[in-house]
Design a protein around this motif. Structure first.
Motif, short mmCIF file in Angstrom:
data_model
loop_
_atom_site.label_atom_id
_atom_site.label_comp_id
_atom_site.label_asym_id
_atom_site.label_seq_id
_atom_site.Cartn_x
_atom_site.Cartn_y
_atom_site.Cartn_z
N ALA A 10 0.40 17.49 -0.48
CA ALA A 10 0.86 17.40 0.90
C ALA A 10 -0.31 17.16 1.85
O ALA A 10 -0.16 16.52 2.89
N PHE A 11 -1.49 17.67 1.48
CA PHE A 11 -2.66 17.43 2.32
C PHE A 11 -3.37 16.13 1.96
O PHE A 11 -3.97 15.48 2.81
N ALA A 12 -3.29 15.78 0.66
CA ALA A 12 -4.04 14.60 0.21
C ALA A 12 -3.37 13.30 0.64
O ALA A 12 -4.05 12.33 0.96
N GLU A 13 -2.03 13.29 0.69
CA GLU A 13 -1.36 12.02 0.94
C GLU A 13 -1.59 11.47 2.36
O GLU A 13 -1.88 10.28 2.51
N PRO A 14 -1.49 12.31 3.41
CA PRO A 14 -1.80 11.76 4.73
C PRO A 14 -3.22 11.21 4.80
O PRO A 14 -3.46 10.16 5.40
N ALA A 15 -4.16 11.92 4.13
CA ALA A 15 -5.53 11.45 4.15
C ALA A 15 -5.66 10.11 3.43
O ALA A 15 -6.38 9.21 3.89
N LEU A 16 -4.91 9.96 2.32
CA LEU A 16 -4.95 8.69 1.58
C LEU A 16 -4.42 7.56 2.45
O LEU A 16 -5.01 6.48 2.53
N LEU A 17 -3.30 7.84 3.14
CA LEU A 17 -2.72 6.79 3.99
C LEU A 17 -3.64 6.47 5.16
O LEU A 17 -3.70 5.33 5.63
N LEU A 18 -4.39 7.49 5.64
CA LEU A 18 -5.36 7.25 6.71
C LEU A 18 -6.47 6.30 6.22
O LEU A 18 -6.86 5.37 6.92
N LEU A 24 0.83 -1.20 0.00
CA LEU A 24 0.00 0.00 0.00
C LEU A 24 0.87 1.25 0.00
O LEU A 24 0.54 2.25 -0.65
N VAL A 25 2.02 1.17 0.70
CA VAL A 25 2.93 2.31 0.72
C VAL A 25 3.57 2.47 -0.65
O VAL A 25 3.76 3.60 -1.14
N ALA A 26 3.87 1.33 -1.30
CA ALA A 26 4.44 1.40 -2.64
C ALA A 26 3.44 2.05 -3.59
O ALA A 26 3.82 2.84 -4.45
N PHE A 27 2.16 1.72 -3.41
CA PHE A 27 1.12 2.30 -4.26
C PHE A 27 1.11 3.82 -4.11
O PHE A 27 1.19 4.57 -5.10
N ALA A 28 1.03 4.29 -2.85
CA ALA A 28 1.02 5.74 -2.60
C ALA A 28 2.33 6.35 -3.08
O ALA A 28 2.34 7.44 -3.65
N GLY A 29 3.44 5.62 -2.88
CA GLY A 29 4.75 6.13 -3.27
C GLY A 29 4.89 6.27 -4.78
O GLY A 29 5.47 7.24 -5.26
N LEU A 30 4.34 5.30 -5.52
CA LEU A 30 4.43 5.38 -6.98
C LEU A 30 3.66 6.59 -7.50
O LEU A 30 4.12 7.31 -8.37
N LEU A 31 2.45 6.81 -6.93
CA LEU A 31 1.69 7.99 -7.34
C LEU A 31 2.47 9.25 -7.00
O LEU A 31 2.52 10.20 -7.80
N ALA A 32 3.10 9.26 -5.83
CA ALA A 32 3.87 10.43 -5.41
C ALA A 32 5.08 10.64 -6.31
O ALA A 32 5.41 11.77 -6.67
#
Lengths: 303, 212
Positions: free
Chosen positions: A134-142, A96-104
């Motif tokens: 910067a605001f969207a990513e913490p929310a996505l990880l939440l 899941l972190v890789a997913f968010a990381g790839l988008l980032a």
């Protein structure tokens, strides 16, 4: 790896431009216009692909990497999602972190490419994109944390797959909240209306569109395709969260993805036709609201 | 499937967040009206054996909290020129975060409270978080109308808490509370109206400048 798991991403690659087209069509229909055909996106891509490329002398290799990187990261992230509801092609603990990381990563390279042009407008767009991210990513990880707690799995394959179906019977309110928060975030990630207007062409107000202003020809085609692929990908994640409420065999789940994506596109169209674009200062508020919704879902789950 | 009252209670918390996150006065009033409507459905969902007591409570709540009070407040700000909460003492983002913290605190302390005869274990945490969020709105906003809505939300929290004991509370007490709220908001609506006439604004910080 099963056949359906491999077919899922290929299906998503194929339908991605149509999802964007459908969203625009739904918006047109709701505002009393006929709108472009749903398949217009494919024609646009084909047209751009045949055109030549113009590179500014001030740009460096970063500018040329950006389009390829945008498509590549979105495409890689697609392989991590279990689109058939059972298994993903690539799956490991913590993906899941890789997913968010790839988008980032894709966003990061796109921003670098935009800054590379030296244009002040592109710099403004890049700075906005990063601010919102910067605001969207913490929310996505939440949201992902919520799914992890609900299913007990650390892989997207579990979080959006079979264990999620069991979680639906026990924790449906939390999952509805997670899906709602994911939908709000997907609007921000895909630069759709309450956050950014994909149809505007005033440099002072654009975010995503202004960053790709200096790209031309096949590069622009790649960027547009990457944008629609990201839309389809996040749409597919939202659809998977909802579709998991009834466990289906993989082939059927894959088929259900298509009407699900159509509904998602229609949802975007409804939001875009009903809501005005937020002022830039208000966007973090939307992200905070999404985070609050996901956080409340998490609290409901942990109690 | 989850019982209906849990869904209603969840929506009550979401309307709390709505009140916290919105700056437009008409939108806050609408949020309070939605919350009132949800609260009216709550006793019917909690106590399936519809006694006349519960039916009257639901009807009274619907009438007062979902229709009368929002209409009253909408009329009070009809002539107002400023329709937004411009500069709350605490920003919207911070109040949303604080609201989320309040909900977390409410959910973490409520299992420790010994309250007999609960119909749903969501009742107490939702009541506590609604009270706290009402308090946040009441204390951090500048416009009189938003403060009234904060007071309404706070009272809604107390109402939810009262529902957990609704079988033991006599009908007259419920009606009395409802009447109290109505009278309170009625008076505040008149105050808001006259304030708007006197100062041409709804900002309560104007009151600090009153002198003989």
């Amino acid at each position: 790896m099963t056949l359906t798991a491999a077919l899922g991403p290929l299906l998503l690659f194929a339908v991605a431009p149509a999802v964007t087209g459908l969203a625009n069509r739904a918006k047109s229909a709701l505002t009393g216009r006929r709108g472009a055909p749903v398949l217009q996106g494919y024609a646009d891509l084909a047209k751009l692909w045949r055109k030549g490329v113009v590179y500014s002398r001030t740009t460096t290799v970063l500018f040329r990497i950006a389009p390829v990187a945008a498509v590549a990261t979105a495409a890689l992230a697609t392989w991590l999602v279990p689109l058939d509801g059972v298994s993903a092609c690539v799956s490991f603990a913590g993906d899941l972190v890789a997913f968010a990381g790839l988008l980032a990563l894709g966003r990061h390279l796109l921003v670098l490419g935009a800054l590379d042009t030296g244009s002040s407008f592109e710099g403004m767009g890049a700075s906005r994109e990063v601010t919102i991210a910067a605001f969207a990513e913490p929310a996505l990880l939440l949201c992902f944390t919520l799914l992890v707690v609900a299913t007990g799995g650390l892989r997207l394959q579990d979080m959006l797959g079979v264990p999620l179906a069991h979680a639906w019977s026990a924790a449906s309110p939390s999952l509805v909240l997670a899906a709602a928060a994911l939908f709000m975030l997907s609007l921000a990630e895909n630069c759709r209306v309450p956050v950014d207007d994909p149809l505007t062409h005033l440099e002072l107000t654009m975010i995503h569109e202004v960053m790709i202003l200096d790209h031309s020809g096949p590069d622009l085609a790649l960027l547009q395709y990457a944008a629609s692929l990201k839309t389809a990908l996040l749409g597919a994640v939202v659809v998977r969260v909802f579709a998991a409420c009834l466990p289906l065999p993989p082939a059927v789940a894959l088929a259900v993805l298509l009407p699900g994506l159509a509904l998602y596109a229609a949802g975007i169209g409804i939001v875009e036709s009903g809501v005005a674009r937020l002022r830039m200062q208000k966007v973090p508020q939307l992200m905070a609201a999404a985070a609050a919704v996901a956080g409340f879902g998490l609290i409901l789950l942990l109690r | 499937m989850r019982p209906v009252h849990e869904l209603l209670l969840m929506l009550v918390v979401l309307t709390d967040f709505w009140v916290l996150g919105t700056g437009r006065l008409s939108s806050t009033i609408r949020a309070a009206a939605c919350q009132g409507a949800l609260l009216a459905m709550l006793p019917l969902a909690l106590y399936r054996d519809a006694s006349p007591h519960m039916l009257a409570l639901a009807a009274g709540t619907l009438l007062v909290k979902a229709f009368w009070l929002p209409r009253l407040l909408t009329r009070a700000i009809r002539e107002a020129t400023d329709r937004r909460e411009v500069e709350p003492l605490l920003g919207f983002n911070m109040s949303l975060v604080l609201g989320a913290v309040a909900v977390a605190v409410a959910f973490s302390i409520s299992p420790g409270l010994p309250i007999p005869g609960l119909r749903s274990d969501l009742l107490v945490p939702v009541a506590l978080s609604t009270v706290m969020i009402g308090l946040i709105v009441l204390t951090t906003r500048r416009k009189a109308v938003t403060q009234v809505v904060g007071y309404l939300v706070l009272e809604n929290g107390i109402y939810v808490f009262g529902l957990s004991q609704a079988e033991r509370v006599p009908f007259l007490v419920d009606v009395g509370v409802l009447l109290d709220v109505f009278a309170g908001v009625f008076v505040m609506g008149i105050v808001v109206f006259h304030m708007n006439r006197a100062f041409d604004s709804l900002d309560t910080s104007n009151f600090a400048e009153l002198e003989e």
